[in-house]
Design a protein around this motif. Structure first.
Motif, mmCIF file in Angstrom:
data_model
loop_
_atom_site.group_PDB
_atom_site.id
_atom_site.type_symbol
_atom_site.label_atom_id
_atom_site.label_comp_id
_atom_site.label_asym_id
_atom_site.label_seq_id
_atom_site.Cartn_x
_atom_site.Cartn_y
_atom_site.Cartn_z
ATOM 1 N N VAL A 72 0.838 -1.190 0.000
ATOM 2 C CA VAL A 72 0.000 0.000 0.000
ATOM 3 C C VAL A 72 0.879 1.248 0.000
ATOM 4 C CG1 VAL A 72 -1.780 1.252 1.272
ATOM 5 C CG2 VAL A 72 -1.887 -1.226 1.120
ATOM 6 N N ALA A 73 1.986 1.203 0.733
ATOM 7 C CA ALA A 73 2.899 2.347 0.769
ATOM 8 C C ALA A 73 3.439 2.653 -0.622
ATOM 9 C CB ALA A 73 4.047 2.080 1.732
ATOM 10 N N ALA A 74 3.742 1.616 -1.394
ATOM 11 C CA ALA A 74 4.232 1.812 -2.760
ATOM 12 C C ALA A 74 3.144 2.414 -3.635
ATOM 13 C CB ALA A 74 4.723 0.490 -3.353
ATOM 14 N N GLU A 75 1.911 1.956 -3.473
ATOM 15 C CA GLU A 75 0.792 2.499 -4.258
ATOM 16 C C GLU A 75 0.613 3.985 -3.980
ATOM 17 O OE1 GLU A 75 -0.965 1.147 -6.653
ATOM 18 O OE2 GLU A 75 -1.392 -0.942 -6.201
ATOM 19 N N VAL A 76 0.670 4.374 -2.715
ATOM 20 C CA VAL A 76 0.494 5.787 -2.369
ATOM 21 C C VAL A 76 1.632 6.620 -2.947
ATOM 22 C CG1 VAL A 76 0.400 7.461 -0.471
ATOM 23 C CG2 VAL A 76 -0.882 5.321 -0.308
ATOM 24 N N SER A 102 -6.450 2.093 -5.664
ATOM 25 C CA SER A 102 -6.050 0.773 -5.160
ATOM 26 C C SER A 102 -5.677 0.845 -3.682
ATOM 27 C CB SER A 102 -4.881 0.229 -5.981
ATOM 28 O OG SER A 102 -4.423 -0.993 -5.457
ATOM 29 N N ALA A 103 -4.897 1.861 -3.307
ATOM 30 C CA ALA A 103 -4.485 2.008 -1.909
ATOM 31 C C ALA A 103 -5.676 2.361 -1.021
ATOM 32 C CB ALA A 103 -3.395 3.068 -1.790
ATOM 33 N N ALA A 104 -6.576 3.212 -1.512
ATOM 34 C CA ALA A 104 -7.753 3.590 -0.731
ATOM 35 C C ALA A 104 -8.650 2.378 -0.495
ATOM 36 C CB ALA A 104 -8.532 4.703 -1.439
ATOM 37 N N GLU A 105 -8.764 1.513 -1.495
ATOM 38 C CA GLU A 105 -9.563 0.296 -1.333
ATOM 39 C C GLU A 105 -8.972 -0.630 -0.269
ATOM 40 O OE1 GLU A 105 -9.749 -1.267 -5.310
ATOM 41 O OE2 GLU A 105 -11.411 0.062 -5.859
ATOM 42 N N ASP A 106 -7.671 -0.509 -0.047
ATOM 43 C CA ASP A 106 -7.006 -1.288 0.998
ATOM 44 C C ASP A 106 -7.025 -0.560 2.343
ATOM 45 O OD1 ASP A 106 -6.454 -3.449 -0.605
ATOM 46 O OD2 ASP A 106 -4.431 -2.774 -1.134
ATOM 47 N N GLY A 107 -7.758 0.559 2.404
ATOM 48 C CA GLY A 107 -7.921 1.268 3.667
ATOM 49 C C GLY A 107 -6.867 2.309 3.980
ATOM 50 N N GLU A 108 -6.078 2.722 2.996
ATOM 51 C CA GLU A 108 -5.026 3.707 3.236
ATOM 52 C C GLU A 108 -5.633 5.114 3.280
ATOM 53 O OE1 GLU A 108 -2.101 5.819 4.163
ATOM 54 O OE2 GLU A 108 -1.744 3.659 4.109
ATOM 55 N N ASP A 109 -5.610 5.726 4.463
ATOM 56 C CA ASP A 109 -6.224 7.033 4.675
ATOM 57 C C ASP A 109 -5.595 8.133 3.827
ATOM 58 O OD1 ASP A 109 -7.575 5.655 6.671
ATOM 59 O OD2 ASP A 109 -6.200 6.320 8.230
ATOM 60 N N GLU A 110 -4.280 8.111 3.689
ATOM 61 C CA GLU A 110 -3.608 9.152 2.901
ATOM 62 C C GLU A 110 -4.082 9.119 1.456
ATOM 63 O OE1 GLU A 110 0.795 10.814 1.610
ATOM 64 O OE2 GLU A 110 0.671 9.001 2.811
ATOM 65 N N ALA A 111 -4.266 7.917 0.902
ATOM 66 C CA ALA A 111 -4.742 7.795 -0.471
ATOM 67 C C ALA A 111 -6.152 8.374 -0.598
ATOM 68 C CB ALA A 111 -4.719 6.335 -0.914
ATOM 69 N N SER A 112 -7.016 8.073 0.373
ATOM 70 C CA SER A 112 -8.370 8.623 0.356
ATOM 71 C C SER A 112 -8.337 10.141 0.424
ATOM 72 C CB SER A 112 -9.189 8.069 1.526
ATOM 73 O OG SER A 112 -9.357 6.678 1.394
ATOM 74 N N TYR A 113 -7.480 10.674 1.270
ATOM 75 C CA TYR A 113 -7.344 12.122 1.412
ATOM 76 C C TYR A 113 -6.892 12.766 0.089
ATOM 77 C CZ TYR A 113 -5.522 16.582 3.099
ATOM 78 O OH TYR A 113 -5.257 17.917 3.282
ATOM 79 N N GLU A 138 -13.899 9.065 4.123
ATOM 80 C CA GLU A 138 -13.116 7.854 4.420
ATOM 81 C C GLU A 138 -11.798 8.203 5.104
ATOM 82 O OE1 GLU A 138 -12.482 5.547 0.859
ATOM 83 O OE2 GLU A 138 -14.628 5.184 0.595
ATOM 84 N N ALA A 139 -11.152 9.275 4.627
ATOM 85 C CA ALA A 139 -9.875 9.684 5.211
ATOM 86 C C ALA A 139 -10.051 10.107 6.663
ATOM 87 C CB ALA A 139 -9.264 10.816 4.389
ATOM 88 N N VAL A 140 -11.081 10.898 6.927
ATOM 89 C CA VAL A 140 -11.327 11.359 8.291
ATOM 90 C C VAL A 140 -11.725 10.189 9.187
ATOM 91 C CG1 VAL A 140 -12.846 12.798 9.719
ATOM 92 C CG2 VAL A 140 -11.867 13.724 7.613
ATOM 93 N N GLU A 141 -12.586 9.317 8.690
ATOM 94 C CA GLU A 141 -12.999 8.137 9.460
ATOM 95 C C GLU A 141 -11.800 7.245 9.802
ATOM 96 O OE1 GLU A 141 -16.107 7.006 10.686
ATOM 97 O OE2 GLU A 141 -16.559 9.129 10.332
ATOM 98 N N GLY A 142 -10.836 7.210 8.911
ATOM 99 C CA GLY A 142 -9.651 6.387 9.137
ATOM 100 C C GLY A 142 -8.605 7.061 9.993
ATOM 101 N N GLY A 143 -8.844 8.319 10.382
ATOM 102 C CA GLY A 143 -7.899 8.995 11.254
ATOM 103 C C GLY A 143 -7.044 10.045 10.577
ATOM 104 N N ARG A 144 -7.230 10.219 9.280
ATOM 105 C CA ARG A 144 -6.443 11.231 8.560
ATOM 106 C C ARG A 144 -7.200 12.555 8.628
ATOM 107 N NH1 ARG A 144 -1.973 13.542 6.468
ATOM 108 N NH2 ARG A 144 -2.272 14.302 4.384
#
Length: 146
Positions: A72-76, A102-113, A138-144
């Protein structure tokens, strides 16, 4: 967790910039074993810490190699590289969206942001306020929090 990766993270945690070369070497050695966190971390150092074309190319190759391992880090980071460009990479909205989605679908908050910003401002994507709200929520819900 890979010992070389852990040692590299410890060096990076020290104050100042001393040790980046040592950290990069540890990450690259670990990346050779296929450790996806090391691949993404080495790529980040190569791309963000150097304007040298060869470093950027090596970093991009590491990122592309980490994506099939579901890093996920590579995707972001790839999304960021395509969003803003680099010494060797042109800005490409479609690639940015592909990697960040792809990263957002895996729950990555930064990608959603980042996707929320893209769709909200219409940069790299057609403006879509509904999608922007969804991704920012999604980003806010995930803590971003911006």
């Amino acid at each position: 967790m890979d010992d070389l990766f852990v040692r590299g993270r410890r060096i990076l945690a020290r104050p100042g910039t001393a040790g980046k070369a040592d950290t990069l070497r540890l990450f690259l050695d670990s990346a050779e074993t296929g450790h996806e966190q090391s691949m993404a971390s080495a790529a980040k150092l190569l791309i963000l810490s150097s304007s040298d074309e060869a470093d950027n190319i090596e970093g991009l190759k590491l990122l592309i190699g980490a994506v099939p391992k579901r890093s996920v880090a590579a995707e972001v980071l790839l999304g960021r590289v395509y969003a803003f460009g680099s010494a060797t990479t042109e800005v490409d909205g479609a690639e940015t969206r592909r990697h960040l989605i792809s990263a957002a679908e895996d729950g990555e908050d930064e990608a959603s942001y980042l996707l929320g910003g893209m769709f909200g401002m219409g940069r790299g994507a057609e403006q879509n306020l509904s999608l922007a709200r969804r991704y920012l929520h999604e980003a806010v819900e995930g803590g971003r929090c911006p």
